[in-house]
Enzyme design. Structure first.
Site, PDB file in Angstrom:
ATOM      1  N   LYS A   1       4.387  65.112  59.967  1.00  0.00           N
ATOM      2  CA  LYS A   1       4.807  64.846  58.591  1.00  0.00           C
ATOM      3  C   LYS A   1       4.874  66.153  57.807  1.00  0.00           C
ATOM      4  CE  LYS A   1       3.604  61.919  54.595  1.00  0.00           C
ATOM      5  NZ  LYS A   1       2.656  60.908  54.069  1.00  0.00           N
TER       6      LYS A   1
ATOM      7  N   SER B   1       0.213  54.667  52.693  1.00  0.00           N
ATOM      8  CA  SER B   1       1.385  55.392  53.193  1.00  0.00           C
ATOM      9  C   SER B   1       1.444  55.581  54.691  1.00  0.00           C
ATOM     10  CB  SER B   1       1.488  56.757  52.502  1.00  0.00           C
ATOM     11  OG  SER B   1       1.874  56.606  51.158  1.00  0.00           O
TER      12      SER B   1
ATOM     13  N   SER C   1       4.690  56.694  52.028  1.00  0.00           N
ATOM     14  CA  SER C   1       5.457  57.920  52.039  1.00  0.00           C
ATOM     15  C   SER C   1       5.768  58.451  53.432  1.00  0.00           C
ATOM     16  CB  SER C   1       4.693  58.998  51.264  1.00  0.00           C
ATOM     17  OG  SER C   1       3.463  59.309  51.910  1.00  0.00           O
TER      18      SER C   1
END
Length: 495
Positions: free
Chosen positions: A78, A182, A158
């Site tokens: 990420k 998330s 997210s």
């Protein structure tokens, strides 16, 4: 052996150790899959040469018999994790061009274990969002489709890029972060497994901060076993992170027996919310039956302060974001606005932040600054902190009464279409976190497991919440649920 990129971490590990496949071959299969998946917009910074070099080093370790479980496993990272020499923008324009000279502790742990970095993954800007639509790179796209429609769907947020990449077999696993859901919400939207460990289990050092008392890294994988393997490699005590727990890291995989006979699973009545879709209620009932059939005892419980969790979260998280994001001012790194003649330092701050931050980040910074301001601090921020304490106490009392884990829905719906919430009240988007934020406020571990599909064939997830520091027991309950649910559906390839 074909479709190497579709292997689980566990199967790939075993194949690597047997010598049936090399890390180089696994890595090339993933790199090829990534090249053909531009439509998903999951990978935003590719590192193919670095991946090949890391795979070669992993193969050398494997031949020498020095092979931790993650050795040779290709991963996506990420964009919130700082990676040495690789752009790390946190999905934001204000960090354009930022290339750190250091490595986050979590990614360093993975590299020390021999894992391979394929590249950086898309995400909501500064991890603020539930649909991956606030990203400076544009939205990531869910590999699943709704029935026969061509409508592009959100992979959640997210950690949307991480979820899409794992679900589409672009990598064998990915790192995510979870501030209010998330990891778990996008895992549910894409039919994969995601665990948020206990706050402090994974170091936050080198992870770009959103809300420091809530953020926690975790793995996003194809199976519960894979999550157990990857989590063991990610966790460590870290003196560089003052909130990092100085506790031994168990072998989580070794705790996956599937035996949950005698375990007490709590069913919180406050999660039966008005207007909950029938298919979510049905899935929850099926999950209860699965766990009961596996030998668990179900117990109705009460978490009375749950109804205050979402408003408390959306006071605390923006307040901490307002403080954390004050460092992005155009002075030391990242974007700096062009100034007009006569502009001073104040104008530079204002223009840089206006240009660099997206609308959702600006909204949360403004809310956070407001609730921390003189005259409102006690009315909002201090009150939210007190509510947080009450929420934490609710969980403590339930666990003290003998409950081992808590079963809830993971999300209030299946994945929705990109842009479908564009004109909605922001609070409607925030409601995506309704089942997940309590776990962050209380600092507990929580895992999302794919357990069924809706009428349009989209995946639906169930969430299990565990006792603090008992991720092994939690993952074992999730493993039992996974085996009972038997979820094996994959998205049809359209990209």
């Amino acid at each position: 052996m074909t479709d190497l990129n579709a292997l689980t971490i566990a199967d790939a590990r075993d194949a690597l150790r047997r010598g049936d496949v090399t890390s180089a071959e696994l890595t090339e299969a993933c790199l090829t899959a990534i090249e053909g998946a531009g439509a998903l917009n999951a990978f935003v910074h590719d590192t193919p040469q670095q991946a090949r070099d890391m795979a070669a080093a992993a193969d050398t370790r494997l031949k020498a018999g020095d092979a931790p479980a993650m050795c040779g496993i290709p991963l996506g990272i990420k964009d919130l994790f700082c990676t040495r020499g690789v752009p790390s923008q946190a999905g934001s324009g204000i960090l354009k061009g930022f290339t750190p000279e250091y490595e986050s502790t979590v990614t360093q742990n993975l590299w020390d274990a021999g894992a391979v970095m394929l590249g950086k993954l898309n995400m909501d800007e500064f991890a603020m969002g539930s649909s991956n639509e606030t990203s400076v790179y544009g939205g990531a796209v869910n590999p699943w489709r709704r029935g026969n429609e061509d409508t592009p769907l959100t992979p959640g947020g997210s950690s949307g890029g991480s979820a899409a990449a794992v679900a589409a077999d672009l990598c064998l696993g990915a790192t995510g972060t979870d501030t209010g859901g998330s990891i778990r919400q996008p895992a549910a939207f894409t039919g994969i497994t995601g665990i948020k460990p206990t706050y402090g289990r994974c170091s936050r050092w080198g992870v770009v901060a959103f809300a420091s008392s809530l953020d926690q890294a975790g793995p996003m994988t194809k199976t519960v076993r894979d999550s157990a393997i990857m989590l063991s490699a990610m966790c460590s005590h870290d003196p560089k992170d003052s909130t990092s727990a100085d506790l031994p890291v168990p072998d989580f995989e070794a705790m996956l027996t599937g035996n949950i006979k005698g375990k007490v699973i709590g069913i919180p009545r406050e999660y039966r919310m008005e207007g909950m879709p029938a298919e979510i209620e049905t899935l929850w009932a099926e999950g209860r039956a699965m766990l009961e059939d596996a030998g668990a005892e179900l117990r109705d419980i009460s978490l009375p302060h749950t109804k205050y969790a979402l408003p408390a979260y959306y006071v605390i998280a923006p307040a901490e974001a307002s403080s954390n994001l004050a460092r992005y001012d155009g002075v030391r790194y990242g974007h700096r606005a062009k100034l007009a003649p006569g502009d001073g330092i104040t104008e530079m701050y204002e223009k840089t932040r206006a240009e660099g931050f997206g609308a959702e980040v600006q909204r949360r910074v403004m809310v956070g600054t407001y609730v921390l301001s003189a005259g409102f601090y006690d009315a909002y921020y201090n009150r939210a902190r007190k509510v947080r304490t009450l929420i934490k106490r609710d969980f403590e009392q339930v666990f003290e009464a003998g409950v081992d884990a808590i079963l809830t829905p993971a999300t209030p719906s299946a994945a929705f279409g990109l842009g479908e919430m564009a004109n909605a009240d922001p609070v409607q988007m925030y409601l995506n976190d309704v089942f997940t934020v309590t776990v962050n406020l209380a600092g507990l571990p929580g895992v999302s497991v794919p357990a069924g599909q809706d009428a349009n064939g989209l995946p639906l997830g169930l969430q299990l919440i565990g006792r603090p520091w008992e991720e092994g027991d939690l993952l074992n309950c999730a493993y039992a649920l996974e085996r009972s649910a038997g979820f094996v559906a994959k998205p049809g390839k359209w990209w």
